[in-house]
Design an enzyme around this catalytic site. Structure first.
Site, PDB file in Angstrom:
ATOM      1  N   LYS A 125      17.021  72.357  34.004  1.00 38.75           N
ATOM      2  CA  LYS A 125      17.928  73.179  33.183  1.00 38.75           C
ATOM      3  C   LYS A 125      18.086  72.559  31.791  1.00 38.75           C
ATOM      4  O   LYS A 125      18.097  73.268  30.789  1.00 38.75           O
ATOM      5  CB  LYS A 125      19.303  73.303  33.862  1.00 38.75           C
ATOM      6  N   LYS A 179       6.604  80.489  36.737  1.00 42.11           N
ATOM      7  CA  LYS A 179       7.512  80.842  37.820  1.00 42.11           C
ATOM      8  C   LYS A 179       8.390  82.032  37.406  1.00 42.11           C
ATOM      9  O   LYS A 179       8.990  82.014  36.334  1.00 42.11           O
ATOM     10  CB  LYS A 179       8.428  79.648  38.144  1.00 42.11           C
ATOM     11  N   LYS A 224      15.030  84.455  36.533  1.00 44.27           N
ATOM     12  CA  LYS A 224      15.963  85.233  35.708  1.00 44.27           C
ATOM     13  C   LYS A 224      16.087  84.619  34.321  1.00 44.27           C
ATOM     14  O   LYS A 224      16.258  85.324  33.344  1.00 44.27           O
ATOM     15  CB  LYS A 224      17.343  85.254  36.367  1.00 44.27           C
TER      16      LYS A 224
END
Ligand code: ADP
Ligand code: TRP
Length: 332
Positions: free
Chosen positions: A113, A193, A196
């Protein structure tokens, strides 16, 4: 024997084929096998990255609608949103007190992240502890997830084991993860990948024309219709295989045409446009019923409200029992 199953998905955007193949299809299989499922919307988790209140609220609602549209049955499965079960945050605190910081330092999702540009807040750092609380609160035995989540279930086992050991009490059940048969990380339209947060997803509920356009935009190499192609490295083929299954006639036939374009009827060869058309038709076929059900569900907010209320009542009662046992073990 019937097992207790739990899983959740973050309301960080519209559900996509990766979520379906990695997680939701497993929920449906386990429900059909007669297990007791707790399936929730990970709203507290989404707060580690989301800053748009209206979008967060809308996404929470949409995921519940989509769970039901895909076929989760509230008569058999407890469906709820995480922030309707505040007991998990108390449990997360109790767990954080036995969780070594080194365990969080090892978590790859945090590093991923940060690499994606999200801010390094404490919630994001301790995210796996909250996930452990979600799982341990109703004493789940099995957690169906995609491959990227396996480390979080291992962390959950580690924290639960430490708590039981350090307080010398059998408070927590150690859960196992479950992967979809033939689990793979589904690629998005750019070949990375599908996620969202990457803007590369395919939404199985998208309106037909836009859906077809989206599929036609999947990145491929530039091989012509007469040239042999490698299905294994093509996102279009990999999505077909994940959706239909590796042994399905549609998958087998498509792979054969990639390798030998003369097998395509008409004798004019086989190009990526043909493969994309096959994927488009497959999606409409696989999601025919969910697509039809979704419209009716969208028009009935009262029903969604009732489902969430009933689901939260069961989840809260289970979590309260576990928190009481954990408090008692600590001396509180
Ligand atoms: P996203 O990366 O789109 O935000 P989540 O992290 O909310 O997805 O994942 C929800 C569930 O879907 C998890 O169990 C995860 O492992 C699974 N999942 C997400 N993306 C994929 C993918 N591309 N392939 C397979 N499973 C996936
Ligand atoms: N971390 C999961 C994801 O990003 C979502 C999640 C939160 C979850 N709590 C959970 C998944 C508990 C399984 C069990 O996909």
């Amino acid at each position: 024997m019937s097992k207790r199953i739990l899983s959740g998905i973050q309301p960080s955007g519209q559900l996509h084929l990766g979520n379906y193949c990695g997680a939701i299809r497993q929920f449906l299989d386990l429900q059909a096998e007669g297990h007791e499922l707790f399936v929730f919307v990970a709203s507290y988790h989404a707060l580690t990255t989301q800053r748009d209140p209206l979008a967060l609220r809308a996404a929470c609602r949409q995921i519940v609608v989509d769970y039901l549209a895909f076929g989760l049955d509230p008569a058999r499965t407890h469906i709820y949103v995480q922030h309707d079960v505040p007991e998990v945050t108390e449990l997360a605190w109790l767990l954080s007190c036995v969780c070594p910081t080194s365990l969080m330092d090892k978590a790859v999702s945090y590093k991923d992240k940060l690499a994606k540009g999200f801010s390094a807040n404490v919630g994001l750092y301790t995210y796996p502890i909250l996930q452990a609380a979600d799982i341990l609160a109703p004493r789940a035995q099995v957690v169906p997830v995609g491959k990227d989540q396996v480390q979080h279930i291992e962390i959950t086992r580690d924290i639960a084991g430490r708590f039981n050991h350090e307080f010398n009490a059998e408070v927590f059940v150690l859960p196992d993860h479950r992967l979809a048969p033939h689990a793979e990380v589904l690629p998005g339209i750019d070949g990375e990948k599908m996620s969202k947060s990457y803007g590369n997803t395919i939404d199985p509920f998208q309106e037909e024309k836009a859906l077809r356009k989206r599929i036609m935009s999947i990145k491929t190499d530039s091989k012509g219709v007469q040239e042999a192609k490698d299905p294994e490295t093509c996102a279009v083929f990999r999505i077909v295989r994940a959706l239909a299954g590796p042994g399905d006639a549609r998958t087998v036939e498509l792979a054969a045409r990639y390798r030998d374009p003369s097998l395509q009827p008409g004798g004019l060869g086989f190009g990526y446009g043909h493969a994309k058309q096959a994927l488009f038709e497959l999606i409409l076929d696989v999601f025919r019923e969910p697509r039809a059900r979704r419209a009716a569900l969208m028009a009935d907010p009262g029903h969604i409200e009732a489902v969430l209320k009933a689901g939260a009542a069961v989840a809260r009662a289970e979590a309260a029992r576990t928190v009481a046992a954990a408090r008692a073990a600590t001396g509180l």
